[in-house]
Design an enzyme around this catalytic site. Structure first.
Site, PDB file in Angstrom:
ATOM      1  N   ARG A 231      -4.698  -2.538  -7.210  1.00 28.34           N
ATOM      2  CA  ARG A 231      -5.655  -3.104  -6.254  1.00 28.34           C
ATOM      3  C   ARG A 231      -7.063  -2.551  -6.504  1.00 28.34           C
ATOM      4  O   ARG A 231      -8.048  -3.275  -6.407  1.00 28.34           O
ATOM      5  CB  ARG A 231      -5.244  -2.829  -4.814  1.00 28.34           C
ATOM      6  CG  ARG A 231      -5.999  -3.754  -3.858  1.00 28.34           C
ATOM      7  CD  ARG A 231      -5.717  -3.475  -2.404  1.00 28.34           C
ATOM      8  NE  ARG A 231      -6.366  -2.252  -1.953  1.00 28.34           N
ATOM      9  CZ  ARG A 231      -6.453  -1.885  -0.696  1.00 28.34           C
ATOM     10  NH1 ARG A 231      -5.922  -2.622   0.249  1.00 28.34           N
ATOM     11  NH2 ARG A 231      -7.061  -0.762  -0.362  1.00 28.34           N
TER      12      ARG A 231
ATOM     13  N   ASP B 188      -0.585 -14.096  -0.213  1.00 32.13           N
ATOM     14  CA  ASP B 188      -0.696 -13.977   1.237  1.00 32.13           C
ATOM     15  C   ASP B 188      -0.557 -15.355   1.854  1.00 32.13           C
ATOM     16  O   ASP B 188      -0.895 -16.364   1.220  1.00 32.13           O
ATOM     17  CB  ASP B 188      -2.034 -13.359   1.647  1.00 32.13           C
ATOM     18  CG  ASP B 188      -1.964 -12.861   3.085  1.00 32.13           C
ATOM     19  OD1 ASP B 188      -1.442 -11.751   3.299  1.00 32.13           O
ATOM     20  OD2 ASP B 188      -2.380 -13.601   3.992  1.00 32.13           O
TER      21      ASP B 188
ATOM     22  N   ARG C  61       0.773  -1.245   0.000  1.00 30.30           N
ATOM     23  CA  ARG C  61       0.000   0.000   0.000  1.00 30.30           C
ATOM     24  C   ARG C  61       0.801   1.289   0.000  1.00 30.30           C
ATOM     25  O   ARG C  61       0.266   2.353  -0.286  1.00 30.30           O
ATOM     26  CB  ARG C  61      -0.964  -0.011   1.194  1.00 30.30           C
ATOM     27  CG  ARG C  61      -2.087  -1.007   1.021  1.00 30.30           C
ATOM     28  CD  ARG C  61      -2.799  -1.279   2.332  1.00 30.30           C
ATOM     29  NE  ARG C  61      -1.896  -1.993   3.224  1.00 30.30           N
ATOM     30  CZ  ARG C  61      -2.244  -2.466   4.414  1.00 30.30           C
ATOM     31  NH1 ARG C  61      -3.466  -2.262   4.872  1.00 30.30           N
ATOM     32  NH2 ARG C  61      -1.373  -3.112   5.159  1.00 30.30           N
TER      33      ARG C  61
END
Ligand code: CP3
Length: 346
Positions: free
Chosen positions: A37, A74, A28
């Site tokens: 994103r 992830d 981010r």
């Protein structure tokens, strides 16, 4: 010698400078990540889309000139493919709405999860075909203990009350779950390597929750088993282990040994301590405090200290002591990478 300085460093071969990459280097703090994103809709859709996941994997390499890319994905996609619904809730983090409670819950877990993570393997193949040849691609997984913690707690936790109660009252349940995760993770990492990953890192983010004996019983020994399995099949692939917050257990880690290449040092472990205890046996990766990146002065001071301790010789991979934070300035990250390259030139 390989054509990748990150890989050479993992095997203590001489390199032109100390390699550097940053945990959570894709994310981010990069406006170009936020743009992709937004296109993907949400974080999990981004992980599921090899084209977009490939793009964000390569972004930090292009912007910062780090020496390795880390697969964008992830750790929680594994329990997700084992059948657990996964949500990422804004300003709260990941959540499993139906955490594991009973033995029947364990029996219902899908042991074919590694076969279902095709989007991860596709991302790896795409990245490897587009990444510069001298940049390594690091694959990764969560450790069995860290994944088990999320699966039992259902979310991040400060006290680990639910999972520790399981350890105290039903250790067999824990071992059954850890065993299942170990088998899947071994297969998962091998498939990542077969798809093009040049190295693999195991994140044990919740290692520090456990007292020493429990850490070895419920976490480290399973990580060593995974490392041994992968090493036996792929000896040329470096294995990096990151047990976060275990500075008090380094003597026992040394005594146990284990077939892995790189020990990742978190920021709460002084780098000189890690060097004294493990530096002759394993390559060390780490360990600048990520918040130093809020200022160039603090960054410079951090780099100078770590480079002074680790020297310019082989044996070190520069990294942060944990992940990049979302509000860091990409310009300071670039400053860090350039500084490490410049200061460690042989
Ligand atoms: O750049 C990279 O390092 C590669 C990608 C990566 C992510 N997560 C992307 C991500 C990696 C290696 C991870 C590992 C991961 N995920 C760990 C182990 C490392 C660590 O940080 O201790 C853990 C514990 C997780 C679980 C997880 N995923 C949490 C706790 C969160 C929320 C945290 C937060 O900062 O909001 C995630 C979401 C996540 N994973 C994001 C990213 C870029 C943020 C999602 C977003 O874009 O909103």
């Amino acid at each position: 010698m390989s054509n990748m300085i990150f890989i050479d460093a993992c095997f203590r071969r001489p390199t032109a400078h100390t390699p550097i990459w940053m945990m959570r280097q894709a994310g981010r703090y990069l406006p170009e990540y936020m743009a992709v994103r937004a296109k993907a809709g949400n974080f999990l859709s981004l992980c599921h889309d090899p084209e977009m996941a490939c793009e964000v994997t390569i972004q930090p390499v292009e912007r910062l000139d780090v020496d390795a890319a880390i697969l964008f994905s992830d750790i929680l996609v594994v329990p997700n493919e084992m059948g657990m619904e996964l949500q990422f809730i804004k300003d709260h983090g990941p959540k499993f709405p139906k955490p594991l409670v009973t033995d029947a819950d364990l029996d219902a877990l899908d042991m074919k999860a590694a076969d279902k993570l095709v989007y991860v393997y596709d991302t790896i193949a795409k990245v490897r075909s587009r990444l510069r040849a001298d940049k390594a691609l690091i694959g990764f997984t969560g450790s069995p203990w860290t994944l088990a913690t999320y699966m039992i707690e259902g979310q991040g936790t400060k006290t680990y009350a639910v999972v520790k109660k399981k350890i105290a009252t039903d250790p067999a349940f824990m071992h059954k779950l850890l065993e299942k995760l170990t088998i899947i993770i071994q297969d998962y990492l091998c498939k990542q390597i077969e798809s093009g990953a040049n190295a693999v890192q195991i994140f044990d983010s919740w290692a520090s929750a456990l007292e020493e004996s429990a850490f070895f019983e419920f976490s480290w020994d399973y990580m060593l088993r995974i490392a041994a399995h992968v090493k036996a099949k792929y000896p040329h692939i470096p294995i990096l282990l990151f047990p976060k917050g275990v500075s008090g257990y380094l003597d026992k880690i040394r005594e146990k040994g284990g077939n892995f290449d790189v020990f990742c040092v978190d920021w709460s472990t002084p780098i000189e301590l890690a060097k004294a205890k493990l530096g002759d046996k394993y390559i060390l990766q780490g360990n600048m405090e990520p918040t130093r990146l809020y200022s160039k002065e603090a960054t410079k001071e951090g780099v100078e200290h770590i480079v002074k301790v680790m020297g310019k010789e082989s044996g070190h991979i520069f990294n942060l002591g944990h992940g990049m934070l979302p509000d860091l300035d990409p310009e300071n990250a670039k400053y860090l990478v350039d500084l490490v390259h410049e200061m460690t030139k042989r």
